[in-house]
Scaffold this motif. Structure first.
Motif, PDB file in Angstrom:
ATOM      1  N   ILE A 190      33.355  41.452 -28.037  1.00 45.67           N
ATOM      2  CA  ILE A 190      32.139  41.993 -27.419  1.00 45.67           C
ATOM      3  C   ILE A 190      32.318  42.127 -25.914  1.00 45.67           C
ATOM      4  O   ILE A 190      31.860  43.095 -25.300  1.00 45.67           O
ATOM      5  CB  ILE A 190      30.942  41.115 -27.780  1.00 45.67           C
ATOM      6  CG1 ILE A 190      30.645  41.262 -29.280  1.00 45.67           C
ATOM      7  CG2 ILE A 190      29.717  41.475 -26.945  1.00 45.67           C
ATOM      8  CD1 ILE A 190      29.654  40.272 -29.830  1.00 45.67           C
ATOM      9  N   GLY A 191      33.019  41.182 -25.297  1.00 49.64           N
ATOM     10  CA  GLY A 191      33.253  41.266 -23.863  1.00 49.64           C
ATOM     11  C   GLY A 191      34.183  42.394 -23.479  1.00 49.64           C
ATOM     12  O   GLY A 191      34.018  43.015 -22.424  1.00 49.64           O
ATOM     13  N   LEU A 192      35.167  42.692 -24.332  1.00 50.91           N
ATOM     14  CA  LEU A 192      36.090  43.785 -24.035  1.00 50.91           C
ATOM     15  C   LEU A 192      35.375  45.131 -24.018  1.00 50.91           C
ATOM     16  O   LEU A 192      35.689  45.993 -23.194  1.00 50.91           O
ATOM     17  CB  LEU A 192      37.207  43.833 -25.087  1.00 50.91           C
ATOM     18  CG  LEU A 192      38.322  42.802 -24.971  1.00 50.91           C
ATOM     19  CD1 LEU A 192      39.176  42.811 -26.235  1.00 50.91           C
ATOM     20  CD2 LEU A 192      39.197  43.072 -23.750  1.00 50.91           C
ATOM     21  N   ALA A 193      34.444  45.313 -24.942  1.00 52.60           N
ATOM     22  CA  ALA A 193      33.799  46.619 -25.087  1.00 52.60           C
ATOM     23  C   ALA A 193      32.302  46.454 -25.296  1.00 52.60           C
ATOM     24  O   ALA A 193      31.800  46.630 -26.409  1.00 52.60           O
ATOM     25  CB  ALA A 193      34.424  47.384 -26.255  1.00 52.60           C
ATOM     26  N   PRO A 194      31.570  46.121 -24.228  1.00 47.55           N
ATOM     27  CA  PRO A 194      30.118  45.945 -24.378  1.00 47.55           C
ATOM     28  C   PRO A 194      29.412  47.189 -24.903  1.00 47.55           C
ATOM     29  O   PRO A 194      28.367  47.068 -25.558  1.00 47.55           O
ATOM     30  CB  PRO A 194      29.660  45.619 -22.950  1.00 47.55           C
ATOM     31  CG  PRO A 194      30.870  45.058 -22.283  1.00 47.55           C
ATOM     32  CD  PRO A 194      32.022  45.810 -22.866  1.00 47.55           C
ATOM     33  N   ALA A 195      29.962  48.373 -24.623  1.00 46.18           N
ATOM     34  CA  ALA A 195      29.317  49.606 -25.085  1.00 46.18           C
ATOM     35  C   ALA A 195      29.443  49.777 -26.587  1.00 46.18           C
ATOM     36  O   ALA A 195      28.626  50.475 -27.207  1.00 46.18           O
ATOM     37  CB  ALA A 195      29.915  50.815 -24.366  1.00 46.18           C
TER      38      ALA A 195
END
Length: 287
Positions: A190-195
């Protein structure tokens, strides 16, 4: 037969986007890459074609058939061979003058100073689930003042995070602490790709299993990661152009033709992140 290779000729087509003086500066930079399989292998070849001529690469693994869908060095001719040695040969086939130091046992707390000490940039190519060594590596980069970048191959796109000296650190952003590995995996994803641009077209959610440490992947994503990392490396090493660093991030998804920049000033403590983590725990961990 005399070797016809000439550095200036081999990388002449870079000139225009960079100057001859900048090309020579890149020639003398050293990049450390931990993990040389999926994204790491194509990172090495991309940076070699950019004209960077010094590398530290670390990987303890050998090529196997399940690597074929995404790892640039995985071929029938390289089955069972050490990944680092195969990629070293491929890089030398592009630039016979390239200097590569291999760390055949991977990276660990005992060799991080040697691996990172002479590096101008660290590029993350570690397996998604290599939590402890990834945290140690990024922490040592922060202590040594080495810029660090990671690009995650997600679906058919790529998500980028940079961690620059003096800025937000890896641990401040992801906030793993002493959490169990399953929680680290969810927070990392989730932190790598919040979008979350890749999530709507995951047609078989059961292919993602954090408990079993497995997930789907594509070569398109690895190639996109390498293009993005190559560009970030150019900007960081030459001090040219704006570098987005954590808590800023970026995700590009080729399947959905979308680009998103994200800003999470408190990392995974951001309210949106906390909600996404809670949903992720229910979806992937049954919590």
């Amino acid at each position: 037969m005399k070797n016809p290779f000439r550095y200036e000729q081999a990388f002449a087509r870079n000139i225009g986007w960079i100057t001859p003086e900048e090309q020579q500066r890149l020639r003398n930079k050293r990049v450390a890459i931990a993990g040389i399989g999926g994204v790491g292998g194509v990172h090495l070849l991309t940076l070699t074609r950019l004209g960077i001529s010094k590398f530290n690469i670390a990987d303890f693994d050998r090529f196997d058939i399940p690597n074929f869908n995404r790892q640039v060095g995985a071929m029938m001719s390289t089955l069972g061979q050490p990944k680092a040695e195969v990629l070293e040969r491929m890089a030398l086939d592009i630039n016979p003058e390239v200097e590569i130091r291999i760390f055949p046992d991977g990276v660990d707390a005992g060799n991080l100073d040697d691996f990172l000490g002479d590096a101008d940039l660290y590029v993350d190519g570690l397996d998604f689930f290599a939590f402890d060594v990834r945290r140690q590596t990024f922490a040592r980069c922060a202590q040594l003042g080495v810029p660090a970048t990671t690009a995650a191959p997600l679906g058919m796109g790529a998500a980028l995070l940079n961690f620059m000296p003096g800025g937000m650190t890896f641990e401040e952003y992801f906030q793993w602490g002493d959490l169990p590995d399953i929680d680290k995996a969810i927070r990392f994803a989730i932190g790598l790709a919040p979008a979350g641009l890749h999530r709507p077209y995951l047609v078989m959610p059961e292919a993602v299993n954090f408990d079993e440490q497995r997930g789907p992947s594509t070569f398109m994503a690895c190639q996109l990661c390498a293009g993005i990392v190559g560009t970030e490396a150019l900007k960081i090493l030459l001090g040219r152009g704006k570098v987005l660093a954590a808590p800023w991030g970026m995700q590009f998804d080729a399947y959905r033709n979308k680009l998103k920049r994200t800003w999470r000033p408190s990392g995974n403590s951001h309210p949106i992140q906390k909600l996404a983590i809670a949903i992720g725990k229910r979806q992937f961990a049954g919590k």
